[in-house]
Design a protein around this motif. Structure first.
Motif, short mmCIF file in Angstrom:
data_model
loop_
_atom_site.label_atom_id
_atom_site.label_comp_id
_atom_site.label_asym_id
_atom_site.label_seq_id
_atom_site.Cartn_x
_atom_site.Cartn_y
_atom_site.Cartn_z
N LEU A 2 42.17 31.80 40.15
CA LEU A 2 42.01 32.18 41.54
C LEU A 2 41.21 33.49 41.60
CD1 LEU A 2 42.63 31.32 44.35
CD2 LEU A 2 44.75 32.57 44.27
N ARG A 3 39.90 33.35 41.43
CA ARG A 3 39.06 34.55 41.41
C ARG A 3 37.68 34.22 41.94
NH1 ARG A 3 37.95 37.82 35.93
NH2 ARG A 3 38.27 35.71 35.18
N ILE A 4 37.11 35.14 42.71
CA ILE A 4 35.73 34.94 43.15
C ILE A 4 34.81 35.12 41.95
CG2 ILE A 4 36.21 35.75 45.49
CD1 ILE A 4 34.78 38.37 44.71
N ASP A 9 31.05 38.60 44.07
CA ASP A 9 31.39 40.01 44.01
C ASP A 9 30.13 40.86 44.21
OD1 ASP A 9 32.66 42.40 43.54
OD2 ASP A 9 33.71 41.71 41.76
N ILE A 118 44.64 32.03 53.34
CA ILE A 118 43.73 32.86 52.54
C ILE A 118 42.35 32.92 53.20
CG2 ILE A 118 42.52 33.00 50.31
CD1 ILE A 118 45.05 31.91 49.01
N LEU A 130 34.30 46.73 55.32
CA LEU A 130 34.16 47.08 53.90
C LEU A 130 33.69 48.53 53.73
CD1 LEU A 130 32.53 44.10 51.98
CD2 LEU A 130 34.89 44.86 51.98
N VAL A 136 41.76 47.35 54.63
CA VAL A 136 42.53 46.12 54.52
C VAL A 136 43.94 46.43 54.04
CG1 VAL A 136 42.63 43.86 53.48
CG2 VAL A 136 40.43 44.91 53.95
N GLY A 138 48.45 45.40 54.95
CA GLY A 138 49.37 44.52 55.66
C GLY A 138 49.67 43.24 54.91
N PRO A 140 50.60 39.00 55.05
CA PRO A 140 50.45 37.81 55.89
C PRO A 140 51.76 37.46 56.57
CG PRO A 140 49.64 37.44 53.66
CD PRO A 140 50.40 38.72 53.65
N GLY B 88 44.36 38.48 40.13
CA GLY B 88 43.27 39.34 40.61
C GLY B 88 42.09 38.51 41.06
N VAL B 89 41.74 38.65 42.34
CA VAL B 89 40.64 37.84 42.86
C VAL B 89 39.28 38.43 42.50
CG1 VAL B 89 41.99 36.91 44.75
CG2 VAL B 89 40.64 38.98 45.11
N THR B 90 39.26 39.67 42.06
CA THR B 90 38.03 40.25 41.52
C THR B 90 38.34 40.81 40.14
OG1 THR B 90 38.48 42.41 42.49
CG2 THR B 90 37.11 40.90 43.78
N GLU B 91 37.29 41.04 39.40
CA GLU B 91 37.41 41.65 38.07
C GLU B 91 38.18 42.96 38.17
OE1 GLU B 91 36.16 40.11 34.62
OE2 GLU B 91 34.46 39.99 35.99
N CYS B 105 30.71 51.53 42.61
CA CYS B 105 31.03 50.51 43.60
C CYS B 105 31.68 51.13 44.83
CB CYS B 105 31.97 49.46 43.01
SG CYS B 105 32.36 48.15 44.18
N ILE B 107 32.99 49.42 47.40
CA ILE B 107 33.94 48.55 48.11
C ILE B 107 35.09 48.08 47.24
CG2 ILE B 107 32.16 47.73 49.69
CD1 ILE B 107 32.07 45.17 48.01
N GLN B 110 38.52 48.20 48.85
CA GLN B 110 38.68 47.17 49.89
C GLN B 110 39.01 45.82 49.26
OE1 GLN B 110 36.62 49.58 49.94
NE2 GLN B 110 36.78 50.51 51.95
N TRP B 111 38.35 45.50 48.18
CA TRP B 111 38.66 44.24 47.51
C TRP B 111 40.09 44.25 46.95
CZ3 TRP B 111 37.54 39.50 47.90
CH2 TRP B 111 36.25 39.07 48.21
N VAL B 114 42.27 43.29 49.74
CA VAL B 114 42.23 41.85 49.97
C VAL B 114 43.06 41.13 48.91
CG1 VAL B 114 40.73 39.83 49.96
CG2 VAL B 114 39.98 41.92 51.10
N VAL B 117 46.65 41.23 49.77
CA VAL B 117 47.00 40.35 50.87
C VAL B 117 47.18 38.91 50.37
CG1 VAL B 117 46.15 39.31 53.00
CG2 VAL B 117 45.92 41.77 52.65
N ILE B 118 46.25 38.48 49.53
CA ILE B 118 46.32 37.11 49.02
C ILE B 118 47.52 36.93 48.10
CG2 ILE B 118 45.12 35.42 47.56
CD1 ILE B 118 42.50 36.46 48.71
#
Lengths: 146, 146
Positions: A2-4, A9, A118, A130, A136, A138, A140, B88-91, B105, B107, B110-111, B114, B117-118
DNA sequence: TAATACAGTACCAGTATAGTCCTATATTGA
DNA sequence: TCAATATAGGACTATACTGGTACTGTATTA
């Protein structure tokens, strides 16, 4: 996982940079220099985001890329979808008919619900957000309706 | 791609099945037969989830796997972490020092927000909730504090 | 017309994913 | 004790994806 992807990025980093000067055009080379990534990689990303409608482009001298919309109107969900295709944290939430378990799966609808949560989270974070120090936060909100 | 692996997907299906009878033990073969996946794949998944502490195991005749905790106490976040490693949704939200852009970086934080939150969203969905018809709904709550 | 900058696509190496197979070990019951 | 059952722990393979590069073409401008 579960990673972008790294591309996504990088894409957000590039867009956040462009959002600092939403009015002006930015060449691929100058962006690459500012974010510290290889020019060819940045160029590829810009082309992808242009084709997806996140950016507008102009060739020739003084050419470059600009944001197609205001920073407030571009969300992380937009970026993810531009660079990774249709949003979906599971096979089944991306498109019907992809998962072999679909027929007998007992929890498909629950995953689709999670997917929506999500997606929603990413939709609520804009490029403008950003740029803020810490925007960001809080948790859900879930409801058990059974 | 912001997507869980098929293994994680299968893992949740398997655990949801086991949660129907939390007290009894389930052999890999019987689970495979019920969910319609290859025995070797199911066996591999069960071994991984056992090592991660989600399951307990017992060898020999009448052996098999059982849930290590009550269905209410096992969340989707637990399953993802058991089968995919640190969340971790980002590195950069997975571990410091992995991303070459880390220094410059703008941002990153901010990531990481996010990401939180997820993670939170997944933590709030338990195996017990997966069994309900439609348990997951609602939108995350964001605050712009700048 | 030459320089600049995007457009499109093909290519490659490294890594992750999904799935299979094999050997070892523990438990149970005859 | 022995045989059947079932997990433990790996190694291994094929495929797909990812990240990065290179090359050719086209539009714009001075």
């Amino acid at each position: 996982m579960l990673r972008i992807s790294k591309f996504t990025d990088y894409g957000t980093v590039i867009l956040a940079l462009m959002a600092d000067n939403p009015a002006s055009t930015h060449s691929a080379a100058s962006i690459a220099q500012q974010v510290g990534l290889p020019g060819s990689t940045v160029s590829k990303l810009l082309k992808m985001m242009n084709r997806s409608g996140l950016l507008t482009s102009c060739r020739g001298k003084q050419g470059g890329y600009s944001l197609a919309k205001a920073p407030q109107e571009i969300s992380l969900a937009d970026v993810v979808e531009a660079l990774e295709g249709p949003f979906g944290v599971t096979e089944c939430s991306r498109q019907n008919g992809l998962c072999q378990l679909e027929e007998r799966c007992a929890i498909r609808h629950q995953w689709q619900g999670v997917n929506g949560v999500i997606h929603n989270a990413l939709q609520q974070v804009s490029l403008a957000a950003l740029q803020q120090p810490s925007t960001v936060t809080g948790a859900p909100d879930f409801k058990a309706n059974a």
